[in-house]
Design an enzyme around this catalytic site. Structure first.
Site, PDB file in Angstrom:
ATOM      1  N   ASP A 116      10.475  -0.774  13.539  1.00 31.35           N
ATOM      2  CA  ASP A 116      10.522   0.590  14.025  1.00 31.35           C
ATOM      3  C   ASP A 116      10.962   0.563  15.484  1.00 31.35           C
ATOM      4  O   ASP A 116      10.886  -0.474  16.156  1.00 31.35           O
ATOM      5  CB  ASP A 116       9.143   1.254  13.907  1.00 31.35           C
TER       6      ASP A 116
ATOM      7  N   TYR B   8      12.912  -6.015   9.789  1.00 27.01           N
ATOM      8  CA  TYR B   8      13.001  -4.592  10.098  1.00 27.01           C
ATOM      9  C   TYR B   8      11.970  -4.224  11.156  1.00 27.01           C
ATOM     10  O   TYR B   8      10.814  -4.628  11.076  1.00 27.01           O
ATOM     11  CB  TYR B   8      12.788  -3.732   8.849  1.00 27.01           C
TER      12      TYR B   8
ATOM     13  N   ARG C 132      18.262  11.278   0.416  1.00 28.54           N
ATOM     14  CA  ARG C 132      17.748  12.395   1.208  1.00 28.54           C
ATOM     15  C   ARG C 132      18.888  13.165   1.841  1.00 28.54           C
ATOM     16  O   ARG C 132      20.015  12.661   1.978  1.00 28.54           O
ATOM     17  CB  ARG C 132      16.772  11.912   2.279  1.00 28.54           C
TER      18      ARG C 132
ATOM     19  N   ARG D 106      20.639  -4.479   2.835  1.00 28.91           N
ATOM     20  CA  ARG D 106      20.976  -3.206   2.201  1.00 28.91           C
ATOM     21  C   ARG D 106      21.715  -2.366   3.231  1.00 28.91           C
ATOM     22  O   ARG D 106      21.430  -2.427   4.436  1.00 28.91           O
ATOM     23  CB  ARG D 106      19.720  -2.468   1.734  1.00 28.91           C
TER      24      ARG D 106
ATOM     25  N   ARG E 107      -3.585  10.419   1.545  1.00 24.98           N
ATOM     26  CA  ARG E 107      -4.499  11.099   2.456  1.00 24.98           C
ATOM     27  C   ARG E 107      -5.163  12.253   1.706  1.00 24.98           C
ATOM     28  O   ARG E 107      -4.482  13.080   1.115  1.00 24.98           O
ATOM     29  CB  ARG E 107      -3.759  11.650   3.669  1.00 24.98           C
TER      30      ARG E 107
ATOM     31  N   ARG F 268       0.857  -1.182   0.000  1.00 27.61           N
ATOM     32  CA  ARG F 268       0.000   0.000   0.000  1.00 27.61           C
ATOM     33  C   ARG F 268       0.894   1.232   0.000  1.00 27.61           C
ATOM     34  O   ARG F 268       2.067   1.172   0.378  1.00 27.61           O
ATOM     35  CB  ARG F 268      -0.927   0.024   1.222  1.00 27.61           C
TER      36      ARG F 268
ATOM     37  N   GLU G 235      22.479  10.979   2.495  1.00 31.61           N
ATOM     38  CA  GLU G 235      22.323   9.539   2.742  1.00 31.61           C
ATOM     39  C   GLU G 235      22.293   8.788   1.413  1.00 31.61           C
ATOM     40  O   GLU G 235      21.443   9.032   0.568  1.00 31.61           O
ATOM     41  CB  GLU G 235      21.033   9.298   3.530  1.00 31.61           C
TER      42      GLU G 235
END
Length: 385
Positions: free
Chosen positions: A370, A368, A293, A261, A175, A171, A320
């Site tokens: 958060d 991964y 970025r 990565r 918004r 997804r 980065e």
């Protein structure tokens, strides 16, 4: 004398585990191969600015227990993550919202934006998406994909979007409101004084030995009596191990290396520039620009010194660059495709046979996380034990 637990890795998972074990009166020691604690959330103060050495880290969670937990170790500011994306000379708000659509198409209402996306999705004529490009086109149409998804994603993964599996972006956040807050979580912010200070408080009273690899046969660790005695790390030094390093490395890559990565950072001090880009995070979405970025660290704390509250002169930025991981580099992101997941499963089966070793964290579990999920997993593991 010996420790109940040896914790391999002084990152967030290891620090939370160590804190909770110490609170329960269980002796433990921490080692880390790096020269500092806090893993990838490590921050260092330079010219009054807390520099995120390993990329931007914004704490966010909807888990109230985790939010209350971290408040023990740091006061958090009210930073809201609102990155922008640069494509050529165009600037767009992220995540994709009404500000993004208004800039891209000159529309004003949510219905106009919905109609534009729906039209472009129909024009793409995608059935069952066979790759990431088709998945993205079927979700947001061609304009958003070409300007804000394609180049950035190809840089991040080092492959064309047509060569990447569709599941990577099941997804895309769309918004239809004028809201630039990147996260939907209830709680968000950055610890005042940086993440390193937060982890230091977690590890208070726990022996931490840096520049020490688990593979080394002998290392001096302070004795648990706290009186400064040292003794060699060996078979009799600890009962159990929490290992937060690379699971394939632990087993000598006997089933072959897992894929990761990596990232490369270039940090530049600008003493004569007070404001380089006007935002903490600016993404560069064209593939021709090698970095993904630029981070301007001072704006994570609103451009002010966290101790004095005064405006900080000068600035520090970090570019980065994504990179293919090779031995000796830091592994940042597990590549969770079918091949690697099947390979990891073999290592997981080996790990299950280790009665006195538990694997945790994103490298130990090849997944991964958060930051809030790291803390939740560590707290749950302590409860389980």
């Amino acid at each position: 004398m010996h420790y109940r637990w040896l914790i391999v890795g002084a990152g967030l998972f290891g620090a939370v585990f160590a804190r909770e074990m110490k609170n329960k009166g269980v002796s433990c020691a921490v080692i880390d191969r790096r020269s500092h604690i806090a893993g990838n959330i490590y921050t260092e103060k330079r010219n009054g600015i807390h520099v995120h050495r390993y990329g931007a880290h914004i704490f966010h969670t909807s888990d109230k227990e985790v939010w209350e937990y971290v408040q023990q170790f740091a006061e958090f500011n009210q930073y809201i993550n609102s990155p922008v994306a640069r494509y050529g000379d165009e600037i767009y708000n992220l995540p994709f919202n009404m500000n993004t659509f208004s800039k891209m198409w000159g529309i004003r209402t949510p219905q106009e934006a919905k109609d534009m996306i729906a039209r472009q999705v129909r024009e793409a004529q995608i059935g069952e998406p066979a790759n990431l490009e088709e998945q993205a086109l079927s979700l947001v149409g061609r304009d958003i994909y070409e300007k804000l998804v394609k180049g950035y994603t190809e840089k991040q993964w080092g492959r064309d979007c047509t060569e990447l599996p569709a599941f990577i972006i099941r997804r895309l956040p769309v918004r239809f409101i004028y809201d630039n807050n990147y996260f939907n979580d209830r709680y968000q912010g950055i610890p005042i004084g940086g993440y390193t200070a937060m982890v230091e408080k977690m590890l208070e009273g726990v022996p931490v030995i840096l520049n020490t690899d688990f593979g080394l046969a002998v290392s001096e660790i302070p004795a648990p009596d706290g009186e400064g005695t040292v003794f060699a790390m060996g078979e009799d030094t600890f009962d159990k191990v929490l290992y937060t390093g690379m699971i394939d490395e632990f087993f000598g890559q006997c089933y072959g290396p897992l894929e990761y990565r990596s990232l490369h950072f270039e940090t530049e001090e600008m003493p004569d520039t007070d404001n380089f880009q006007g935002n903490a995070v600016v993404n560069y979405t064209e593939r021709s620009i090698p970095y993904t970025r630029i981070i301007e660290h001072k704006f994570f704390e609103f451009g002010k010194d966290s101790e004095t509250g005064e405006e900080i002169p000068g600035t520090i930025i970090t570019r980065e660059y994504p990179a293919a991981w090779e031995s000796g580099m830091e592994p940042y992101y597990p590549v969770n495709n079918d091949k690697n997941n099947a390979q990891y499963e073999k290592y997981r089966e080996l790990a299950a046979q280790k009665k006195n070793v538990i694997f945790g964290g994103r490298l130990g579990l090849y997944q991964y996380f958060d930051m809030d999920k790291v803390i939740r997993a560590a707290l749950d593991l302590v409860k389980e034990i």
